[in-house]
Design a protein around this motif. Structure first.
Motif, mmCIF file in Angstrom:
data_model
loop_
_atom_site.group_PDB
_atom_site.id
_atom_site.type_symbol
_atom_site.label_atom_id
_atom_site.label_comp_id
_atom_site.label_asym_id
_atom_site.label_seq_id
_atom_site.Cartn_x
_atom_site.Cartn_y
_atom_site.Cartn_z
ATOM 1 N N SER A 267 0.840 -1.195 0.000
ATOM 2 C CA SER A 267 0.000 0.000 0.000
ATOM 3 C C SER A 267 0.881 1.253 0.000
ATOM 4 O O SER A 267 2.107 1.176 0.142
ATOM 5 C CB SER A 267 -0.909 0.007 1.229
ATOM 6 O OG SER A 267 -0.127 0.149 2.406
ATOM 7 N N THR A 276 0.873 2.733 -4.696
ATOM 8 C CA THR A 276 0.958 1.295 -4.472
ATOM 9 C C THR A 276 1.942 0.621 -5.421
ATOM 10 O O THR A 276 2.313 1.159 -6.471
ATOM 11 C CB THR A 276 -0.424 0.652 -4.658
ATOM 12 O OG1 THR A 276 -0.885 0.932 -5.977
ATOM 13 C CG2 THR A 276 -1.409 1.200 -3.637
ATOM 14 N N ASN A 453 -4.611 3.712 -4.802
ATOM 15 C CA ASN A 453 -4.782 3.978 -3.375
ATOM 16 C C ASN A 453 -5.001 2.735 -2.527
ATOM 17 O O ASN A 453 -4.783 2.780 -1.322
ATOM 18 C CB ASN A 453 -5.981 4.925 -3.167
ATOM 19 C CG ASN A 453 -5.809 6.239 -3.888
ATOM 20 O OD1 ASN A 453 -4.844 6.949 -3.688
ATOM 21 N ND2 ASN A 453 -6.766 6.556 -4.769
ATOM 22 N N ARG A 454 -5.397 1.633 -3.132
ATOM 23 C CA ARG A 454 -5.807 0.472 -2.345
ATOM 24 C C ARG A 454 -5.155 -0.795 -2.885
ATOM 25 O O ARG A 454 -4.794 -0.884 -4.063
ATOM 26 C CB ARG A 454 -7.330 0.316 -2.368
ATOM 27 C CG ARG A 454 -8.104 1.581 -2.061
ATOM 28 C CD ARG A 454 -9.586 1.292 -1.884
ATOM 29 N NE ARG A 454 -9.846 0.625 -0.625
ATOM 30 C CZ ARG A 454 -11.065 0.215 -0.235
ATOM 31 N NH1 ARG A 454 -12.106 0.384 -1.024
ATOM 32 N NH2 ARG A 454 -11.229 -0.370 0.933
ATOM 33 N N SER A 456 -5.595 -5.289 -2.523
ATOM 34 C CA SER A 456 -6.524 -6.333 -2.105
ATOM 35 C C SER A 456 -6.084 -7.662 -2.685
ATOM 36 O O SER A 456 -5.333 -7.714 -3.675
ATOM 37 C CB SER A 456 -7.946 -6.001 -2.573
ATOM 38 O OG SER A 456 -8.851 -7.037 -2.226
ATOM 39 N N LEU A 500 -8.644 -6.911 2.131
ATOM 40 C CA LEU A 500 -8.712 -5.567 1.574
ATOM 41 C C LEU A 500 -7.991 -4.596 2.499
ATOM 42 O O LEU A 500 -8.309 -4.515 3.699
ATOM 43 C CB LEU A 500 -10.173 -5.149 1.405
ATOM 44 C CG LEU A 500 -10.441 -3.777 0.785
ATOM 45 C CD1 LEU A 500 -9.917 -3.722 -0.643
ATOM 46 C CD2 LEU A 500 -11.942 -3.472 0.801
ATOM 47 N N ASP A 501 -7.005 -3.888 1.962
ATOM 48 C CA ASP A 501 -6.258 -2.876 2.718
ATOM 49 C C ASP A 501 -5.826 -3.385 4.095
ATOM 50 O O ASP A 501 -6.264 -2.881 5.123
ATOM 51 C CB ASP A 501 -7.102 -1.609 2.881
ATOM 52 C CG ASP A 501 -7.369 -0.918 1.567
ATOM 53 O OD1 ASP A 501 -6.494 -0.972 0.683
ATOM 54 O OD2 ASP A 501 -8.457 -0.329 1.411
ATOM 55 N N GLY A 505 -0.208 -3.131 5.539
ATOM 56 C CA GLY A 505 0.123 -2.526 4.256
ATOM 57 C C GLY A 505 0.798 -3.431 3.258
ATOM 58 O O GLY A 505 1.178 -2.975 2.177
#
Length: 821
Positions: A267, A276, A453-454, A456, A500-501, A505
């Motif tokens: 992340s 990322t 930004n994310r 997963s 997820l997230d 990180g």
């Protein structure tokens, strides 16, 4: 005498002339199929001009007004460079190899006909979304447009192999692309072989010893299971193998050589760049050309770039400017063997929960070159297709009066995986990608995702719902007429593992266990990795923040956690012991080897002797452990099982009993076996590589074998079509380079990350990728192997969506214009 000499000279001159002429003629015909990348062609089925700009690595960058036009051009480019590979994949899925190769491939065709993958693919076309159907039609039209140009321009039948195996090429159809995807599912699925091997081994061992040699992931408890002999009575304790030796043309690989991969993401909080990072290297069998083909598609939703497989209009691992995705095999337990009882009074019936019912049957004819056609009676039960006893060694675990049927998620005639993959290619965020994953059926994959930004990871693919009372929990073949052994549909997509997230990180997968759930929500009993993940965890935690280069460093890491552990345990009582021994004696060789290993950090570097000493030692050690208990079945254990060896050396649950040789009167210790197996290894190294043990190189044994599946064993031609390279890495390194496991070259590198990609979303155009050979499937093309040396050295090429960069050093620009037809 002078006259004879003159005639001999004339004869030799004539032979030389004829040989040169034959070579020149062969070169002329073969070179006719080399495509011209600088050309303009008028084609049907596109709405506006399309450009295929091939950058200096021959990666096509495709620009068109509509998505359909872009997919058309991808089909055109795939066919230009990989027509033979595409037709072979299609022919394999159809079970039609024997039309070209005769008796050699009848057994391969038989297993594909019985799975009936192609019929399922044809039926699945109607299950696709309207957009997916349009894309598949456009891609097929692009392939066929190139076929038309080959026929019109007499372009050497499109590939040099076509001259040797002259056969009509049918137009490409949407079902063909779905069939290639199902073929990949077969290549990645090892559940069937795993069940057979566990059943065969359980007939020889008690439960404690079975847990040793076929261990579960050691991070979880091991549930007690019934022995196979009590579950399905009437099976002989040992039956010799019934299958044929593996053929390079077969999609059914030995279980140890099935799919494996790495993927990880960071992340923004764990990246130096403020955005990322994502890395992915899917592992498949090495071939020439590679199964992977790099491409960039400028879609209406934006450009996507990454690894494609010729025959499928998909970027399977890659990125857009907003989203990156990588895949690893999820190891979902998506296959079960059902033992079906045949009615003794009517062989056309089998037992069901409601009594005897008829098999569903159909005849299928396999045409055989230079031989009589073979008629197969295909049979299905409610649980799936019936496989003959000679396939997958099923006869070794099938009691008299029974047959085996296969339940497998990929055997769906409403398979929407292709549509889901298209949606993934068009997704612009992690959320959209996860939503797209709902329609994946097979192969089940861990989908690692990163947008700006994310990050997963989501498991996509159908997961069978089994009854909590299933007799073997899906680990062993079980009677198909018992309701509790039959599948109860599939779990909902929301039940698939999802991360997820994560707070730390960092997330990733090396085919290791992702969740610890009790049966039947367990995902699988047999995860694909218990070793590489340890090294990955260390490398990820060693840095507070990561960069593109640190992800590349991890992808190319060749330090074996397994080697460091097992060499220490095997040598625990051998290091620095014994008196000095004279040069040339076995004792002296052993001391030199132990001294080298004692200072070794586990790096499987091609230039070092230690990896070869270790690999030969641990292989010999496992063989000495299992040979007396398993007898001929020991041949099935071609690769070391690290957890088994560690259990033995640490004497977990009495596992050290494996060290005692049953047939001998003395009681051998594990130290005895370690010493003897080291001597075995050093003798094998001396016989095969000669010289001093400290002078051998791992790379001499660990040769990457990018072999042509058809021509790779043909004298003279093999020098042209095969690519061989000295390589680092090993079975349990992050730079995974799986060894063959079979003599005479047990350490040949045959299965590796033939595609590598690292995506940086702070500066997407600084992303990089590489494949193991080159873009072209034509041996006379300079793009046949030009990426191979970069791949071997751990180098990459730019993965840029910048059209100006692609044009700046393009090797050619193809313009397709509408023909108006």
């Amino acid at each position: 005498m002078a006259l004879i000499f003159r005639w001999l000279v004339r004869l030799a001159t004539a032979l030389i002339f004829l040989s040169v002429a034959a070579i020149a003629l062969a070169y002329y015909f073969a070179s006719r199929s080399l495509p011209d990348y600088n050309t303009t062609s008028a084609v049907a089925d596109i709405s506006a001009p399309v450009e295929i700009v091939r950058d200096n690595a021959n990666v096509p960058h495709i620009f068109g007004d509509t998505d359909e036009d872009v997919y058309f051009a991808l089909g055109y480019a795939h066919a230009q460079d990989r027509l033979w590979q595409m037709t072979m994949l299609r022919r394999t899925a159809q079970g039609r190899l024997s039309e070209l190769f005769g008796e050699r491939t009848v057994r391969i065709d038989e297993v594909l006909r019985r799975f009936d993958l192609y019929t399922l693919s044809v039926n699945s076309v109607d299950a696709q979304t309207d957009e997916a159907k349009a894309y598949l039609e456009a891609y097929s039209s692009g392939v066929n447009a190139w076929l038309a140009e080959v026929n019109k321009g007499a372009l050497g039948r499109g590939a040099p192999e076509m001259w040797l195996f002259n056969h009509a090429i049918a137009p490409w159809q949407p079902a063909d692309s779905i069939a290639v995807l199902k073929l990949m599912a077969l290549d990645l699925t090892s559940g069937l072989e795993d069940e057979v091997l566990r059943a065969r081994t359980s007939l020889l061992l008690d439960n404690d010893r079975l847990r040793d040699i076929l261990p579960d992931d050691p991070t979880s408890g091991i549930a007690a299971l019934p022995e196979y002999a009590s579950l399905v009575p009437g099976v002989a304790p040992y039956t010799p193998n019934m299958r044929l030796a593996h053929d390079p043309l077969s999609p059914v690989k030995p279980a140890p050589l099935r799919g494996a991969s790495n993927a990880w993401a960071a992340s923004a909080s764990r990246s130096t760049t403020g955005s990322t990072l994502l890395a992915n290297d899917p592992h498949l069998g090495l071939t020439a050309p590679s199964i992977w083909y790099l491409a960039r598609l400028e879609l209406e939703t934006g450009g996507v770039i990454g690894g494609t497989i010729p025959g499928m209009p998909l970027v399977l691992s890659g990125r857009s400017d907003a989203l990156g995705w990588g895949v690893t095999t999820a190891k979902v337990d998506d296959v079960d063997i059902m033992v079906e009882e045949v009615n003794p009074d009517n062989p056309e019936e089998y037992r069901s929960p409601n009594g005897w019912v008829p098999f569903r049957t159909r005849d299928s004819i396999v045409n055989v070159k230079d031989g009589a056609a073979v008629t197969l009676r295909l049979r299905w039960t409610a649980n799936g297709p019936v496989m003959p006893r000679g396939q997958y060694d099923l006869g070794t675990i099938t009691p008299p009066g029974h047959v085996t049927a296969i339940s497998w998620t990929a055997l769906s005639d409403r398979d929407t995986t292709m549509s889901a993959a298209f949606d993934l290619n068009h997704a612009r965020s992690v959320e959209e990608a996860i939503t797209a994953g709902e329609d994946f059926i097979a192969p089940a994959q861990n989908l690692t995702l990163a947008d700006r930004n994310r990050i997963s990871m989501k498991t996509v693919g159908a997961i069978p719902a089994r009854d909590v009372g299933h007799q073997s929990q899906g680990r062993l073949p079980a009677f198909g007429y018992l309701p509790e052994n039959r599948w109860q549909g599939r779990f909902p997509y929301s039940d698939n593992p999802e991360f997820l997230d994560p707070p730390g990180g960092i997330l990733g997968n090396t085919n290791n266990k992702t969740v610890d759930r009790p049966f039947p929500r367990h995902i699988t009993h047999k995860w694909g990795d218990t070793q590489r993940v340890n090294r990955w965890r260390r490398l990820m935690q060693a840095r507070e923040v990561h960069t593109r280069d640190s992800f590349i460093e991890a992808q190319l890491d060749t330090v074996s956690f397994t080697a460091r552990t097992l060499s220490t345990l095997m040598g625990a009582d051998l290091w620095f012991t014994g008196d000095a021994a004279p040069d040339g004696t076995p004792e002296r060789q052993r001391q030199i080897a132990l001294n080298l290993l004692s200072a070794w950090n586990g790096e499987m570097n091609e230039h070092l002797p230690e990896p070869l000493i270790y690999a030969a030692w641990v292989r010999a050690f496992q063989q000495r452990l299992i040979r007396d208990e398993l007898g001929p079945l020991a041949e099935e254990f071609t690769h070391i099982e690290p957890v088994f060896i560690e259990r033995v050396l640490r004497d977990i649950n009495g596992a050290s009993i494996w060290c005692d040789v049953i047939q001998s009167a003395p009681v051998e210790s594990c130290t005895d076996i370690a010493r003897q197996s080291l001597d075995d290894a050093l003798l094998w190294i001396t016989e095969n590589y000669g010289g001093a043990v400290e002078a051998v190189r791992w790379g001499d044994a660990h040769v990457a074998t990018h072999d042509h599946p058809v021509l790779g064993n043909t004298p003279i031609l093999e020098w042209v079509v095969n690519i061989r390279q000295s390589t680092s890495g090993g079975d349990h390194t992050l730079q995974r380079a799986k060894t063959s496991g079979v003599d005479p070259h047990p350490f040949y590198n045959v299965h590796a990350g033939a595609y590598r990609g690292v995506y940086d979303f702070a500066d997407p155009d600084s992303s990089v990728f590489i494949t193991s050979t080159g873009q072209s499937g034509h041996p006379l093309s300079r793009h046949y192997d030009n990426l191979g040396e970069l791949w071997r050295r751990g180098e990459y090429i730019p993965m840029s969506l910048d059209p100006d960069l692609a044009r700046a050093a393009a090797v050619g620009v193809t313009v397709l214009t509408p023909s108006g037809e």
